[in-house]
Write an enzyme that holds these catalytic residues in place. Sequence first.
Site, PDB file in Angstrom:
ATOM      1  N   PRO A  11       0.889  -1.214  -0.048  1.00 62.02           N
ATOM      2  CA  PRO A  11      -0.058  -0.191   0.086  1.00 62.02           C
ATOM      3  C   PRO A  11       0.987   1.128  -0.066  1.00 62.02           C
ATOM      4  O   PRO A  11       1.833   1.480   0.790  1.00 62.02           O
ATOM      5  CB  PRO A  11      -0.857  -0.277   1.070  1.00 62.02           C
ATOM      6  CG  PRO A  11      -0.086  -1.117   2.036  1.00 62.02           C
ATOM      7  CD  PRO A  11       0.510  -1.975   0.996  1.00 62.02           C
ATOM      8  N   ASN A  12       0.288   2.230  -0.891  1.00 57.12           N
ATOM      9  CA  ASN A  12       0.807   3.535  -0.827  1.00 57.12           C
ATOM     10  C   ASN A  12       2.170   3.718  -1.726  1.00 57.12           C
ATOM     11  O   ASN A  12       2.626   4.645  -2.081  1.00 57.12           O
ATOM     12  CB  ASN A  12       1.122   4.159   0.342  1.00 57.12           C
ATOM     13  CG  ASN A  12      -0.304   4.393   1.220  1.00 57.12           C
ATOM     14  OD1 ASN A  12      -1.371   5.196   0.471  1.00 57.12           O
ATOM     15  ND2 ASN A  12      -0.442   3.815   2.286  1.00 57.12           N
ATOM     16  N   ARG A  19       5.563  12.054  -3.189  1.00 60.63           N
ATOM     17  CA  ARG A  19       5.495  12.688  -1.969  1.00 60.63           C
ATOM     18  C   ARG A  19       6.759  12.140  -1.068  1.00 60.63           C
ATOM     19  O   ARG A  19       7.456  11.059  -1.323  1.00 60.63           O
ATOM     20  CB  ARG A  19       4.302  11.983  -1.197  1.00 60.63           C
ATOM     21  CG  ARG A  19       2.876  12.729  -1.953  1.00 60.63           C
ATOM     22  CD  ARG A  19       2.444  13.688  -0.925  1.00 60.63           C
ATOM     23  NE  ARG A  19       0.991  14.080  -1.505  1.00 60.63           N
ATOM     24  CZ  ARG A  19       0.744  14.391  -2.755  1.00 60.63           C
ATOM     25  NH1 ARG A  19       1.572  14.735  -3.482  1.00 60.63           N
ATOM     26  NH2 ARG A  19      -0.609  14.723  -3.205  1.00 60.63           N
ATOM     27  N   TYR A  24      11.833   8.601   0.762  1.00 62.97           N
ATOM     28  CA  TYR A  24      11.545   7.387  -0.188  1.00 62.97           C
ATOM     29  C   TYR A  24      12.296   7.723  -1.491  1.00 62.97           C
ATOM     30  O   TYR A  24      12.263   6.977  -2.575  1.00 62.97           O
ATOM     31  CB  TYR A  24      10.276   7.221  -0.403  1.00 62.97           C
ATOM     32  CG  TYR A  24       9.430   6.682   0.894  1.00 62.97           C
ATOM     33  CD1 TYR A  24       9.822   5.458   1.497  1.00 62.97           C
ATOM     34  CD2 TYR A  24       8.467   7.344   1.154  1.00 62.97           C
ATOM     35  CE1 TYR A  24       9.213   4.929   2.610  1.00 62.97           C
ATOM     36  CE2 TYR A  24       7.718   6.970   2.492  1.00 62.97           C
ATOM     37  CZ  TYR A  24       8.370   5.707   3.324  1.00 62.97           C
ATOM     38  OH  TYR A  24       7.719   5.230   4.206  1.00 62.97           O
ATOM     39  N   ASN A  75       7.966  -5.881  -0.880  1.00 61.80           N
ATOM     40  CA  ASN A  75       7.910  -4.812  -0.044  1.00 61.80           C
ATOM     41  C   ASN A  75       6.471  -4.802   0.617  1.00 61.80           C
ATOM     42  O   ASN A  75       5.388  -4.017  -0.307  1.00 61.80           O
ATOM     43  CB  ASN A  75       8.327  -3.545  -0.633  1.00 61.80           C
ATOM     44  CG  ASN A  75       8.385  -2.245   0.421  1.00 61.80           C
ATOM     45  OD1 ASN A  75       7.896  -2.401   1.485  1.00 61.80           O
ATOM     46  ND2 ASN A  75       9.021  -1.106  -0.150  1.00 61.80           N
ATOM     47  N   ALA A  78       3.184  -0.943   4.649  1.00 59.64           N
ATOM     48  CA  ALA A  78       2.727  -1.006   6.227  1.00 59.64           C
ATOM     49  C   ALA A  78       2.289  -2.373   6.471  1.00 59.64           C
ATOM     50  O   ALA A  78       2.222  -2.652   7.789  1.00 59.64           O
ATOM     51  CB  ALA A  78       1.540   0.044   6.251  1.00 59.64           C
ATOM     52  N   GLU A  99      12.251  -9.945   1.500  1.00 59.60           N
ATOM     53  CA  GLU A  99      11.779  -8.464   1.865  1.00 59.60           C
ATOM     54  C   GLU A  99      12.644  -7.336   1.568  1.00 59.60           C
ATOM     55  O   GLU A  99      13.960  -7.451   1.996  1.00 59.60           O
ATOM     56  CB  GLU A  99      11.366  -8.848   3.260  1.00 59.60           C
ATOM     57  CG  GLU A  99      10.481  -7.705   3.998  1.00 59.60           C
ATOM     58  CD  GLU A  99      10.379  -7.726   5.502  1.00 59.60           C
ATOM     59  OE1 GLU A  99      10.743  -8.805   6.066  1.00 59.60           O
ATOM     60  OE2 GLU A  99       9.850  -6.835   6.311  1.00 59.60           O
ATOM     61  N   HIS A 101      12.469  -3.023   2.172  1.00 59.79           N
ATOM     62  CA  HIS A 101      12.246  -1.834   2.815  1.00 59.79           C
ATOM     63  C   HIS A 101      13.225  -0.711   2.095  1.00 59.79           C
ATOM     64  O   HIS A 101      14.001  -0.815   2.296  1.00 59.79           O
ATOM     65  CB  HIS A 101      12.165  -1.610   3.810  1.00 59.79           C
ATOM     66  CG  HIS A 101      11.100  -3.026   4.508  1.00 59.79           C
ATOM     67  ND1 HIS A 101       9.565  -2.562   4.391  1.00 59.79           N
ATOM     68  CD2 HIS A 101      11.343  -3.834   5.034  1.00 59.79           C
ATOM     69  CE1 HIS A 101       9.420  -3.489   5.154  1.00 59.79           C
ATOM     70  NE2 HIS A 101      10.173  -4.465   5.452  1.00 59.79           N
ATOM     71  N   ARG A 108      13.548   4.296  12.322  1.00 64.47           N
ATOM     72  CA  ARG A 108      12.270   5.238  12.356  1.00 64.47           C
ATOM     73  C   ARG A 108      11.385   4.896  13.478  1.00 64.47           C
ATOM     74  O   ARG A 108      12.043   4.231  14.471  1.00 64.47           O
ATOM     75  CB  ARG A 108      11.488   4.855  10.793  1.00 64.47           C
ATOM     76  CG  ARG A 108      12.564   5.164   9.786  1.00 64.47           C
ATOM     77  CD  ARG A 108      11.795   5.006   8.527  1.00 64.47           C
ATOM     78  NE  ARG A 108      10.516   5.894   8.302  1.00 64.47           N
ATOM     79  CZ  ARG A 108       9.370   5.795   7.587  1.00 64.47           C
ATOM     80  NH1 ARG A 108       9.503   4.811   6.476  1.00 64.47           N
ATOM     81  NH2 ARG A 108       8.431   6.565   7.268  1.00 64.47           N
TER      82      ARG A 108
END
Length: 147
Positions: A11-12, A19, A24, A75, A78, A99, A101, A108
């Site tokens: 998601p996103n 953004r 990112y 990835n 969330a 995986e 990120h 974070r």
Amino acid sequence: MAAVVYVLNGPNLNLLGKRQPEIYGTQTLADVEELCRSTAARLGMTADCRQSNAEHELIDWIQEARETAAAIVINPAAYSHTSVAILDALNACEFPVIEVHISNIHKREEFRHHSYVSSRADAVIAGCGVQGYELALTHAASLVRGG
Ligand code: CA2
């Protein structure tokens, strides 16, 4: 026929490059998918790249991969931090799972430090920016070849 690696983004991640470039980077999802396709081709594989904001769709693609893919690079965004359902789907896969990120989740907020997916992943790459996808595909290729 070339081995197929599913590259799944959660998601996103469709907002990449639009953004929060300080976290990112500036590359878009289309750029990342192109990087994955060219990296996979260089490694003699085919990258099948997909993104969804829906947990059930990611799970359906993981189940589909059991029939058609040699590895998954994922990835989960969330959902990494929340989804036992995605973990269960990955636990039903016998091939390599890597995986990725983009950011270093350990640098974070506390809630990003735990990933359910990491307990299944054969390798976890975090904090390398979008280059993490290239590293993940390179490692997936060596695992697929039995390395
Ligand atoms: O660092 C990563 O790749 C993450 O998986 C990205 C997720 C975040 O929830 C994870 O903790 C770490 C967020 C993806 C959202 O991506 C955006 C990109 C640009 C603008 C807004 C969101």
